[in-house]
Design an enzyme around this catalytic site. Structure first.
Site, PDB file in Angstrom:
ATOM      1  CG  ASP A   8      -0.318   0.132   2.538  1.00  0.00           C
ATOM      2  OD1 ASP A   8       0.933   0.170   2.600  1.00  0.00           O
ATOM      3  OD2 ASP A   8      -1.044   0.216   3.546  1.00  0.00           O
ATOM      4  CG  HIS A   9      -0.651   4.766   1.657  1.00  0.00           C
ATOM      5  ND1 HIS A   9      -1.695   3.855   1.774  1.00  0.00           N
ATOM      6  CD2 HIS A   9      -0.587   5.421   2.841  1.00  0.00           C
ATOM      7  CE1 HIS A   9      -2.232   3.982   2.974  1.00  0.00           C
ATOM      8  NE2 HIS A   9      -1.582   4.924   3.639  1.00  0.00           N
ATOM      9  CB  CYS A  65       1.018  -2.590   4.797  1.00  0.00           C
ATOM     10  SG  CYS A  65       0.920  -3.721   6.202  1.00  0.00           S
ATOM     11  N   GLY A  66       2.387  -0.648   6.422  1.00  0.00           N
ATOM     12  CA  GLY A  66       3.046   0.067   7.510  1.00  0.00           C
ATOM     13  C   GLY A  66       3.681  -0.894   8.498  1.00  0.00           C
ATOM     14  CB  THR A  67       2.358  -3.005  10.976  1.00  0.00           C
ATOM     15  OG1 THR A  67       1.121  -3.441  10.374  1.00  0.00           O
ATOM     16  CG2 THR A  67       2.143  -1.670  11.668  1.00  0.00           C
ATOM     17  N   GLY A  68       2.984  -4.662   8.202  1.00  0.00           N
ATOM     18  CA  GLY A  68       2.948  -6.044   7.709  1.00  0.00           C
ATOM     19  C   GLY A  68       1.719  -6.787   8.216  1.00  0.00           C
ATOM     20  CB  ILE A  69      -0.369  -6.367  11.256  1.00  0.00           C
ATOM     21  CG1 ILE A  69       0.847  -6.367  12.184  1.00  0.00           C
ATOM     22  CG2 ILE A  69      -1.542  -7.118  11.899  1.00  0.00           C
ATOM     23  CD1 ILE A  69       1.280  -7.693  12.702  1.00  0.00           C
ATOM     24  N   GLY A  70      -1.722  -5.850   8.553  1.00  0.00           N
ATOM     25  CA  GLY A  70      -2.940  -5.808   7.723  1.00  0.00           C
ATOM     26  C   GLY A  70      -2.787  -6.675   6.489  1.00  0.00           C
ATOM     27  CG  MET A  71       0.106  -5.761   3.369  1.00  0.00           C
ATOM     28  SD  MET A  71      -0.908  -5.764   1.861  1.00  0.00           S
ATOM     29  CE  MET A  71      -0.186  -4.336   1.011  1.00  0.00           C
ATOM     30  CG  HIS A  98       9.167 -25.294  11.583  1.00  0.00           C
ATOM     31  ND1 HIS A  98       9.211 -25.256  12.955  1.00  0.00           N
ATOM     32  CD2 HIS A  98      10.358 -25.820  11.184  1.00  0.00           C
ATOM     33  CE1 HIS A  98      10.378 -25.739  13.384  1.00  0.00           C
ATOM     34  NE2 HIS A  98      11.095 -26.073  12.316  1.00  0.00           N
ATOM     35  NE  ARG A 132       8.980 -31.930  14.263  1.00  0.00           N
ATOM     36  CZ  ARG A 132      10.227 -31.695  13.851  1.00  0.00           C
ATOM     37  NH1 ARG A 132      10.764 -32.468  12.935  1.00  0.00           N
ATOM     38  NH2 ARG A 132      10.925 -30.683  14.339  1.00  0.00           N
ATOM     39  CG  HIS A 133       7.747 -29.087  10.191  1.00  0.00           C
ATOM     40  ND1 HIS A 133       7.405 -28.573  11.426  1.00  0.00           N
ATOM     41  CD2 HIS A 133       9.055 -29.451  10.269  1.00  0.00           C
ATOM     42  CE1 HIS A 133       8.473 -28.604  12.213  1.00  0.00           C
ATOM     43  NE2 HIS A 133       9.474 -29.133  11.549  1.00  0.00           N
TER      44      HIS A 133
HETATM   45  C1  RB5 Z   1      -1.850   2.486   6.697  1.00  0.00           C
HETATM   46  O1  RB5 Z   1      -1.899   3.641   7.438  1.00  0.00           O
HETATM   47  C2  RB5 Z   1      -1.630   1.293   7.615  1.00  0.00           C
HETATM   48  O2  RB5 Z   1      -2.777   1.099   8.397  1.00  0.00           O
HETATM   49  C3  RB5 Z   1      -1.307   0.043   6.824  1.00  0.00           C
HETATM   50  O3  RB5 Z   1      -0.204   0.287   6.010  1.00  0.00           O
HETATM   51  C4  RB5 Z   1      -0.948  -1.202   7.636  1.00  0.00           C
HETATM   52  O4  RB5 Z   1       0.050  -0.930   8.564  1.00  0.00           O
HETATM   53  C5  RB5 Z   1      -2.071  -1.955   8.187  1.00  0.00           C
HETATM   54  O5  RB5 Z   1      -1.918  -2.989   8.852  1.00  0.00           O
END
Ligand code: RB5
Length: 146
Positions: A8-9, A65-71, A98, A132-133
């Protein structure tokens, strides 16, 4: 290796840097966008990269993305996909060995380019251990059928 990449941006600059790093290393990179830092919605790019893996367009995927979490949350919604958000070398290696992970998800706000290149290199150069994995991976994927 054929690698599909997207961001994303908030991950655009790191995505561009990783793309250059991979191309210079001889990988074939397919870029699903985004193409600038204008605000956009990360699930669009997560789905595009995950679909490219499911369709056999690429062997591995990288999302930023900003954190990798949303993606990672979004990519794991695509049937058949195993995506992992990570920021350390041990996890990058372990998730290939694994979990037979298809996609890693990185955060431009949490990981600098030097570490990101290292994580990507480990991810692309580590094989799944099977055994096993494999049983556990099969069990995970069966959850999708319930
Ligand atoms: C965008 O502001 C941010 O929410 C996105 O890049 C990401 O970190 C979401 O998990």
């Amino acid at each position: 290796m054929k690698v599909v990449i997207g961001s994303d941006h908030a991950g655009y600059s790191l995505k561009e840097a990783i793309k250059k790093h991979l191309t210079e290393a001889g990988h074939e990179v397919c870029d699903k966008g985004t193409n600038d830092t204008s605000s956009c919605h990360y699930p669009i790019y997560a789905e595009a990269v995950a679909n490219a893996i499911v369709n056999g367009e690429a062997e591995r995927g990288i999302l930023v993305c900003g954190t990798g979490i949303g993606m990672s949350i979004a990519a794991n919604k695509v049937k058949g996909i195993r995506a992992a958000a990570l920021s350390d070398c041990f996890t990058a290696e372990a998730t290939r060995k694994h979990n037979d992970t298809h996609i890693i998800c990185l955060g431009e706000r949490t990981v600098g380019p030097g570490l990101a290149f290292k994580l990507v290199d480990i991810f692309l150069n580590t094989e799944f251990e099977g055994g096993r994995h494999q049983t556990r991976v099969d069990m995970m994927m069966e959850i999708e059928e319930k």
